[in-house]
Enzyme design. Structure first.
Site, mmCIF file in Angstrom:
data_model
loop_
_atom_site.group_PDB
_atom_site.id
_atom_site.type_symbol
_atom_site.label_atom_id
_atom_site.label_comp_id
_atom_site.label_asym_id
_atom_site.label_seq_id
_atom_site.Cartn_x
_atom_site.Cartn_y
_atom_site.Cartn_z
ATOM 1 N N GLU A 60 0.822 -1.203 0.000
ATOM 2 C CA GLU A 60 0.000 0.000 0.000
ATOM 3 C C GLU A 60 0.860 1.260 0.000
ATOM 4 O O GLU A 60 0.486 2.274 -0.608
ATOM 5 C CB GLU A 60 -0.924 -0.013 1.208
ATOM 6 C CG GLU A 60 -1.997 -1.084 1.181
ATOM 7 C CD GLU A 60 -1.498 -2.457 1.622
ATOM 8 O OE1 GLU A 60 -2.271 -3.424 1.536
ATOM 9 O OE2 GLU A 60 -0.318 -2.565 2.042
ATOM 10 N N ARG A 272 9.187 -11.829 -0.160
ATOM 11 C CA ARG A 272 8.348 -10.666 0.141
ATOM 12 C C ARG A 272 8.712 -10.009 1.467
ATOM 13 O O ARG A 272 8.713 -8.783 1.587
ATOM 14 C CB ARG A 272 6.874 -11.110 0.177
ATOM 15 C CG ARG A 272 5.885 -10.003 0.526
ATOM 16 C CD ARG A 272 5.750 -9.007 -0.598
ATOM 17 N NE ARG A 272 4.721 -8.011 -0.315
ATOM 18 C CZ ARG A 272 4.417 -7.031 -1.150
ATOM 19 N NH1 ARG A 272 5.048 -6.915 -2.304
ATOM 20 N NH2 ARG A 272 3.479 -6.157 -0.848
#
Length: 424
Positions: A60, A272
């Site tokens: 985000e 990640r």
């Protein structure tokens, strides 16, 4: 469940919250730091007023960056406070806006009325902007009490999530009714927000700002220069990015198969989450791959089989180094990650089948011939090998991805215009 009951349950659950922080801190020690900020204590000194932007974590934060830069340009007199919930998100925000004095940063406090009130008293924003789907009833209510408009930017809401929110209508409906602007990605998502109680005049389909990603030409030049230093300009290079636990083994098995026909192939493997960097490095070594770590600035040689991308803030650059991109979080039921970053860099894009976080974007890329989905190591190896051996097919996929990007741009301007109406 209404907001009063929700708040009571949150207070009762604080011991579980503390336990969760402790468990996370065992893997990622940064979770044990700045705990006071999560309750609005010990917040850094901040200039009040301006715009508050919340981006829950790394993905985000990256998505929010073009919007934040647009706000900085449009409103040069206003400070912007950027909050997140994770240490990796915090590091990403600091890296992206290093040297920008108008950017202020801290963790977003937990969704408790007292913590939310203290936070707003310190920051005193004129506008709150929440990225994508991070909706917190008490934060939104405290903004409404103070007359602070709340916008949901680049909003997305899957059918599954909508059903979940719908089960708590007494909590969800008042919360959405208190919000001022929903900049949603698709018409289907607009209808879901309306069905849950958003006021019709507040919902606008603006598209996904992820399509408005712009690539610095210097990024491609630096990537070409580094491959030249590796003497790998003609070497086949592929990347497996944003991998989750359970995917690295599949990727390495695919790379093993690929090496049988292309022994000089180089894999760039990018987990990640940084707390997994060491474990993935050990896994590569255990599987017998000659592996170097990007964080050590080690030189990639002809004998190197895997480059571990164990740095933060370099994913676009690592994509630029590769010829073919596999986007992780998709071979396991995580929902996938941003497919548009490699597409914007003119890379053919591969993924697993679990793309429920990016259904519309995946459909656009798939229909255009820019995305191929695979199910396992065998399928991944075959797909990568085909694109290595048929460069014309790889070029067609890359061009199709760029075409999809260009056809869907403009969401950022529409979002900024909508936010501007709230600011004015």
């Amino acid at each position: 469940m209404n907001r009063t009951l929700y708040t009571a349950l949150f207070y009762l659950g604080l011991p579980l919250v503390a336990l969760r922080l402790w468990l996370r801190a065992r893997k990622a020690p940064a979770y044990a730091k700045r705990i006071g900020e999560r309750f609005s204590f010990g917040l850094p000194t901040m200039r009040p007023g301006g715009i508050w932007v919340h981006a829950v974590s790394v993905g985000e934060s990256i998505a929010a960056a073009p919007m934040i830069r647009g706000l900085l340009e449009r409103y040069p007199q206003l400070p912007i406070t950027v909050t997140c919930m994770t240490p990796t998100g915090s590091e990403r925000i600091k890296a992206m806006f290093a040297g920008e004095p108008r950017i202020q940063h801290c963790y977003l406090p937990y969704d408790l009325p007292c913590a939310a009130a203290r936070f707003l008293e310190r920051v005193q924003p004129t506008l709150a902007v929440i990225m994508e789907t991070e909706l917190w009833p008490n934060h939104i209510h405290q903004c409404a009490k103070r007359g602070i408009p709340v916008a949901l930017a680049n909003a997305r809401l899957s059918q599954r999530s909508a059903k979940g929110y719908g089960r708590f209508a007494k909590l969800t409906q008042p919360m959405l009714a208190e919000m001022s602007f929903f900049a949603v990605q698709t018409e289907a998502e607009a209808q879901r927000f309306l069905g849950l109680g958003a006021r019709p005049e507040t919902v606008e389909v603006t598209g996904s700002i992820k399509f408005d990603l712009s690539i610095d030409p210097q990024l491609l030049a630096r990537a070409a220069e580094l491959r030249g230093q590796w003497q790998a300009a003609e070497r086949p290079v592929w990347i497996a990015a944003s991998t989750h636990e359970g995917e690295d083994e599949v990727v390495l098995a695919a790379h093993r198969q690929l090496l049988a026909n292309h022994p000089d192939a180089l894999l760039i493997l990018v987990p990640r989450h940084p707390e997994r960097f060491n474990a993935v490095f050990e896994l590569c070594q255990q599987r017998g791959f000659a592996t170097v770590r990007r964080s050590k600035a080690e030189l990639v040689t002809a004998n190197t089989s895997v480059l571990l991308g164990d740095t933060m803030g370099e994913l676009l650059f690592l994509y630029a180094l590769a010829d073919i991109a596999f986007v992780g979080g998709s071979l396991v039921a995580n929902g996938g990650h941003n497919l548009l970053e490699p597409a914007a860099l003119a890379k053919p894009v591969l993924s697993g089948p679990h793309l429920f976080n990016f259904l519309e974007i995946a459909a656009l890329l798939r229909e255009a011939g820019a995305l191929q989905e695979v199910d396992d190591a065998q399928g991944l190896a075959v797909a990568v090998q085909r694109l290595f051996e048929l460069p014309h097919d790889a070029q067609k996929m890359a061009e199709a991805g760029l075409k999809v990007m260009r056809a869907n741009q403009g969401a950022l301007k529409r979002l900024l215009d909508g936010l501007g109406r709230l600011i004015s």
